[in-house]
Design a protein around this motif. Sequence first.
Motif, PDB file in Angstrom:
ATOM      1  N   ALA A  79       0.852  -1.194   0.000  1.00 57.57           N
ATOM      2  CA  ALA A  79       0.000   0.000   0.000  1.00 57.57           C
ATOM      3  C   ALA A  79       0.885   1.240   0.000  1.00 57.57           C
ATOM      4  O   ALA A  79       0.983   1.965   0.992  1.00 57.57           O
ATOM      5  N   VAL A  80       1.533   1.471  -1.128  1.00 57.02           N
ATOM      6  CA  VAL A  80       2.474   2.580  -1.276  1.00 57.02           C
ATOM      7  C   VAL A  80       1.838   3.623  -2.187  1.00 57.02           C
ATOM      8  O   VAL A  80       1.524   3.335  -3.349  1.00 57.02           O
ATOM      9  N   PRO A  81       1.615   4.841  -1.708  1.00 56.67           N
ATOM     10  CA  PRO A  81       1.021   5.879  -2.559  1.00 56.67           C
ATOM     11  C   PRO A  81       1.853   6.141  -3.811  1.00 56.67           C
ATOM     12  O   PRO A  81       3.088   6.040  -3.801  1.00 56.67           O
ATOM     13  N   ASP A  82       1.188   6.501  -4.884  1.00 55.07           N
ATOM     14  CA  ASP A  82       1.854   6.695  -6.176  1.00 55.07           C
ATOM     15  C   ASP A  82       2.950   7.748  -6.119  1.00 55.07           C
ATOM     16  O   ASP A  82       3.921   7.678  -6.884  1.00 55.07           O
ATOM     17  N   ARG A  83       2.804   8.732  -5.228  1.00 60.75           N
ATOM     18  CA  ARG A  83       3.754   9.847  -5.245  1.00 60.75           C
ATOM     19  C   ARG A  83       5.191   9.421  -4.962  1.00 60.75           C
ATOM     20  O   ARG A  83       6.132  10.173  -5.253  1.00 60.75           O
ATOM     21  N   TYR A  84       5.378   8.240  -4.381  1.00 60.78           N
ATOM     22  CA  TYR A  84       6.738   7.813  -4.061  1.00 60.78           C
ATOM     23  C   TYR A  84       7.411   7.096  -5.224  1.00 60.78           C
ATOM     24  O   TYR A  84       8.589   6.731  -5.126  1.00 60.78           O
ATOM     25  N   GLY A  85       6.681   6.882  -6.313  1.00 64.44           N
ATOM     26  CA  GLY A  85       7.294   6.308  -7.508  1.00 64.44           C
ATOM     27  C   GLY A  85       7.780   4.885  -7.335  1.00 64.44           C
ATOM     28  O   GLY A  85       8.706   4.450  -8.038  1.00 64.44           O
ATOM     29  N   TRP A  86       7.157   4.130  -6.444  1.00 65.69           N
ATOM     30  CA  TRP A  86       7.604   2.754  -6.179  1.00 65.69           C
ATOM     31  C   TRP A  86       6.968   1.802  -7.185  1.00 65.69           C
ATOM     32  O   TRP A  86       5.768   1.823  -7.405  1.00 65.69           O
ATOM     33  N   ASN A  87       7.780   0.968  -7.792  1.00 66.87           N
ATOM     34  CA  ASN A  87       7.240  -0.042  -8.713  1.00 66.87           C
ATOM     35  C   ASN A  87       8.046  -1.331  -8.654  1.00 66.87           C
ATOM     36  O   ASN A  87       8.070  -2.101  -9.605  1.00 66.87           O
ATOM     37  N   ALA A  88       8.700  -1.549  -7.536  1.00 70.57           N
ATOM     38  CA  ALA A  88       9.535  -2.736  -7.384  1.00 70.57           C
ATOM     39  C   ALA A  88       8.706  -3.900  -6.847  1.00 70.57           C
ATOM     40  O   ALA A  88       7.526  -3.763  -6.530  1.00 70.57           O
ATOM     41  N   GLU A  89       9.347  -5.051  -6.716  1.00 67.98           N
ATOM     42  CA  GLU A  89       8.665  -6.220  -6.176  1.00 67.98           C
ATOM     43  C   GLU A  89       8.474  -6.108  -4.673  1.00 67.98           C
ATOM     44  O   GLU A  89       7.487  -6.566  -4.125  1.00 67.98           O
ATOM     45  N   SER A  90       9.447  -5.511  -4.004  1.00 62.35           N
ATOM     46  CA  SER A  90       9.360  -5.370  -2.552  1.00 62.35           C
ATOM     47  C   SER A  90       9.639  -3.921  -2.173  1.00 62.35           C
ATOM     48  O   SER A  90      10.280  -3.179  -2.926  1.00 62.35           O
ATOM     49  N   VAL A  91       9.131  -3.540  -0.999  1.00 60.32           N
ATOM     50  CA  VAL A  91       9.327  -2.177  -0.511  1.00 60.32           C
ATOM     51  C   VAL A  91      10.719  -2.078   0.101  1.00 60.32           C
ATOM     52  O   VAL A  91      11.022  -2.732   1.105  1.00 60.32           O
ATOM     53  N   ASP A  92      11.571  -1.285  -0.534  1.00 61.21           N
ATOM     54  CA  ASP A  92      12.929  -1.126  -0.037  1.00 61.21           C
ATOM     55  C   ASP A  92      12.962  -0.069   1.060  1.00 61.21           C
ATOM     56  O   ASP A  92      11.976   0.633   1.312  1.00 61.21           O
ATOM     57  N   LEU A  93      14.117   0.056   1.725  1.00 59.45           N
ATOM     58  CA  LEU A  93      14.227   1.002   2.835  1.00 59.45           C
ATOM     59  C   LEU A  93      14.046   2.440   2.375  1.00 59.45           C
ATOM     60  O   LEU A  93      13.488   3.261   3.105  1.00 59.45           O
ATOM     61  N   ALA A  94      14.514   2.762   1.176  1.00 59.41           N
ATOM     62  CA  ALA A  94      14.371   4.141   0.698  1.00 59.41           C
ATOM     63  C   ALA A  94      12.893   4.514   0.575  1.00 59.41           C
ATOM     64  O   ALA A  94      12.468   5.605   0.996  1.00 59.41           O
ATOM     65  N   GLY A 107      15.363  19.774  -6.180  1.00 55.40           N
ATOM     66  CA  GLY A 107      15.410  21.225  -6.307  1.00 55.40           C
ATOM     67  C   GLY A 107      15.532  21.746  -7.719  1.00 55.40           C
ATOM     68  O   GLY A 107      15.583  22.952  -7.938  1.00 55.40           O
ATOM     69  N   ALA A 108      15.575  20.865  -8.711  1.00 61.22           N
ATOM     70  CA  ALA A 108      15.752  21.310 -10.093  1.00 61.22           C
ATOM     71  C   ALA A 108      14.475  21.952 -10.622  1.00 61.22           C
ATOM     72  O   ALA A 108      13.401  21.371 -10.536  1.00 61.22           O
ATOM     73  N   ALA A 109      14.591  23.122 -11.161  1.00 65.23           N
ATOM     74  CA  ALA A 109      13.419  23.829 -11.673  1.00 65.23           C
ATOM     75  C   ALA A 109      12.747  23.007 -12.759  1.00 65.23           C
ATOM     76  O   ALA A 109      13.387  22.492 -13.670  1.00 65.23           O
ATOM     77  N   GLY A 110      11.456  22.891 -12.651  1.00 65.46           N
ATOM     78  CA  GLY A 110      10.691  22.144 -13.640  1.00 65.46           C
ATOM     79  C   GLY A 110      10.695  20.654 -13.443  1.00 65.46           C
ATOM     80  O   GLY A 110       9.988  19.931 -14.138  1.00 65.46           O
ATOM     81  N   SER A 111      11.488  20.160 -12.540  1.00 62.62           N
ATOM     82  CA  SER A 111      11.546  18.717 -12.303  1.00 62.62           C
ATOM     83  C   SER A 111      10.341  18.268 -11.500  1.00 62.62           C
ATOM     84  O   SER A 111       9.876  18.966 -10.607  1.00 62.62           O
ATOM     85  N   SER A 112       9.838  17.081 -11.809  1.00 64.34           N
ATOM     86  CA  SER A 112       8.713  16.539 -11.035  1.00 64.34           C
ATOM     87  C   SER A 112       9.133  16.224  -9.611  1.00 64.34           C
ATOM     88  O   SER A 112       8.293  16.044  -8.741  1.00 64.34           O
ATOM     89  N   ARG A 113      10.451  16.139  -9.397  1.00 59.99           N
ATOM     90  CA  ARG A 113      10.958  15.820  -8.057  1.00 59.99           C
ATOM     91  C   ARG A 113      11.424  17.068  -7.312  1.00 59.99           C
ATOM     92  O   ARG A 113      11.988  16.975  -6.237  1.00 59.99           O
ATOM     93  N   ALA A 114      11.186  18.248  -7.891  1.00 65.44           N
ATOM     94  CA  ALA A 114      11.778  19.466  -7.350  1.00 65.44           C
ATOM     95  C   ALA A 114      11.390  19.712  -5.902  1.00 65.44           C
ATOM     96  O   ALA A 114      12.218  20.095  -5.084  1.00 65.44           O
ATOM     97  N   ALA A 115      10.123  19.529  -5.574  1.00 66.09           N
ATOM     98  CA  ALA A 115       9.649  19.840  -4.227  1.00 66.09           C
ATOM     99  C   ALA A 115       9.655  18.634  -3.312  1.00 66.09           C
ATOM    100  O   ALA A 115       9.325  18.749  -2.139  1.00 66.09           O
ATOM    101  N   THR A 118       5.620  14.703   0.403  1.00 66.18           N
ATOM    102  CA  THR A 118       5.274  14.691   1.819  1.00 66.18           C
ATOM    103  C   THR A 118       5.217  13.267   2.345  1.00 66.18           C
ATOM    104  O   THR A 118       4.936  12.309   1.612  1.00 66.18           O
ATOM    105  N   ALA A 119       5.460  13.133   3.635  1.00 66.70           N
ATOM    106  CA  ALA A 119       5.312  11.846   4.308  1.00 66.70           C
ATOM    107  C   ALA A 119       3.830  11.513   4.446  1.00 66.70           C
ATOM    108  O   ALA A 119       2.956  12.364   4.254  1.00 66.70           O
ATOM    109  N   GLN A 120       3.556  10.269   4.786  1.00 66.69           N
ATOM    110  CA  GLN A 120       2.187   9.924   5.127  1.00 66.69           C
ATOM    111  C   GLN A 120       1.796  10.629   6.426  1.00 66.69           C
ATOM    112  O   GLN A 120       2.657  11.015   7.226  1.00 66.69           O
ATOM    113  N   GLU A 121       0.500  10.789   6.613  1.00 61.73           N
ATOM    114  CA  GLU A 121       0.032  11.399   7.861  1.00 61.73           C
ATOM    115  C   GLU A 121       0.462  10.552   9.052  1.00 61.73           C
ATOM    116  O   GLU A 121       0.641   9.341   8.947  1.00 61.73           O
ATOM    117  N   MET A 122       0.592  11.220  10.185  1.00 66.22           N
ATOM    118  CA  MET A 122       0.980  10.547  11.413  1.00 66.22           C
ATOM    119  C   MET A 122      -0.018  10.928  12.500  1.00 66.22           C
ATOM    120  O   MET A 122      -0.381  12.096  12.638  1.00 66.22           O
TER     121      MET A 122
END
Length: 764
Positions: A79-94, A107-115, A118-122
């Motif tokens: 149950a990994v939200p799409d925003r983390y870009g995970w598509n592996a077989e198992s959930v790695d530590l990263a 931080g690259a301007a225009g990059s989808s990873r620039a910002a 967010t973490a999951q709610e706690m």
Amino acid sequence: MTVTVATLGFPRIGPRRELKFALESFWAGRSGEAELIEAASALRAAAWARQNALGVDHIPSGDFSFYDHVLDTSAMLGAVPDRYGWNAESVDLATYFAMARGTQGDGAAGSSRAAGHTAQEMTKWFDTNYHYMVPELAAGQTLRLASTKAVDAYREAKALGFETRPVLLGPVTWLSLAKGQGADPFDFLDDALVIYCQVLDRLREAGAAWVQIDEPVLVLDLDARQRAAVTRAYARFARRGPKVMLATYFGGLGDNLALATSLPVAGLHVDLVRAPEQLARIVKSASKDLCLSLGVIDGRNVWRADLESLLDRLEPVSKVRDLILAPSCSLLHTPIDLGLERDLEPEIAQWLACAVQKVEELAILKAALNNGRHIVAEALDASSKAAATRRSSVRIHDAAVAARLAAATPDMASRRSPFPARAARQKDRLALPDFPTTTIGSFPQTEAVRSARARFNRGEISDDAYLDFLRDETRQAIRWQEEVGLDVLVHGEFERNDMVQYFGERLSGFACTKNAWVQSYGSRCVRPPILYGDVSRPKAMTVDWWRFAQDQTDRPMKGMLTGPVTILNWSFVRDDQPREETCRQIALAIRDEVVDLEAAGAKVIQIDEAALREGLPLRRRDWAHYLDWAVECFRLAASGVADETQIHTHMCYSEFNDILPSIGAMDADVISIETARSRMELIQAFADYEYPNEIGPGVYDIHAPRIPHPEEMTALLKLACAHLPAERLWVNPDCGLKTRKWEDVRPALVNMVAAAHALRQAGS
């Protein structure tokens, strides 16, 4: 008949907080993944060996976590939200730590990873001070087995010679805690059950005879869909895998008792500390084939048990059926070992039991029930003497405290004027701009601060040298706040070790420890003070520091206090009188401090009640009584000041939607709340309730290392403005900054001030 001993879970952090230091070294890049995994393996092996040596018959495995067991379950289910870009077989530590802590981005301007992301709610785990990561489920999401942690841990223990009982968080509890985005979490029940069955099959193949499945949701008020899900899940589990020990805790089963005892499980664990009255009903309802696990030792508090009294209750049951004796819940919530405390006064120490001592108590009960009390007569005598000493000790009761409490009148819990009149006077006195900026109170406790405190505690630096150091840190923090343009300042709390312990060390009736750490979340550990007796304030606790800080600036300096309900809920509280009576004692002590701060010149005083929601009873029928006395205690602490004095409070990481009338009844002039991770979701509830006072919705998540951009915070504030009047909004982080680094804090607060300025300009 035979009695055995189990533990439902053991503290993860290690006797010397080894997990904390391993995690923080890994996050800082000082060590690699291999070192972190090695440290975790050593902690697990030590915990299994220790429990085995203490005589535990049913040792848990899979209870260890790098961050949180609910997050572990999300990883197991993929149950990994799409925003983390995970598509592996198992959930790695990263990916796992990205879900827990967020990511900063490149931080690259225009990059989808620039910002970054967010973490999951706690939020809080039931009514504890442990924080879990809220599962997220979105429409169209696919679940799949993505972590075999439970199986791996069982095999790891077996290789070391320990036969264990694997622990899983139950599917109904996990789904009940989850948030759906365009979907009902229970729409995912069948998908989740497929994965649980895969795990159970693998555990059976690995040789596990039992598995413990935790369903604390069974002590709550359940709706029809949850009840149906329980029935469906355990019917599936009965046809495969090891025998199931269904574990319930944090309260009584109540109207769910018939459901629990009818399920096709091999064992049932019940909490007899929170709900001792359920024993007779459970014994009567449970078939003889159902293995009963009785939670007879308190897994949530540190008081030594009265073993003779427990034996009087248990002996009749042990003569007619086999029993497993256990703590009421996982020992995650208790310190590890009282033996690590060298400085506690002997009279107080003899009243206490940490995780190790609680397991020893279980072993004594087991021996007495299996072989007779004479086998452990010396241990039983020591237990009885400790209980008697605690009841009769002159440390416990203070006639002056009782007299003051009896003299308190209802009008002491009300401000002199209603909020609109107070707000007008405060506005004239403070002369703040629109969207005033402030922080919640603490600033980073750097390595230099921690080192100086440790050296002072060891006697390596003098009182004067330590005081000079703290004053210099405070001056620098104030200068920096002025430079970046914060409107209401804080002194940074460099002299404070913890927001509750600091006050516990200065109030009568408390004892504080050196090594009694418990996990709050991730690597964050706290040492709850031990509240053993009547509470009073011998002398002012914060006034001198406030006066020093205010002398450094012309801007308003907040007086910073922890509220009575939070002090109560974040302490190990005495269990010999009602909690509300203890809380009123604390409230009067904090009231004295509030009045003294005002007399010294404080215009703004913050009384944090971060734990008010946490103390809410788990059953709705009990809410009104708790909320009545909790709100009264806050008001008793806060209401001794003039209208011109602005009272703030702070609450974080809890679900407040269903108690908003009580939050309104607290009548704080300003409340700051956590809203960043949920993107202002809670603001809608405050708007629907028509919350009448001022509010500071947290605009960035301080528990994650990422630095939000000004535009991100501006967008959040615009969301808030869409629901609440702009003139009643403050701008602040969602919690204190103690656990962060200055390199995170400085740019984040600069961006926060920029966001406030952008809104002021837009409205001018």
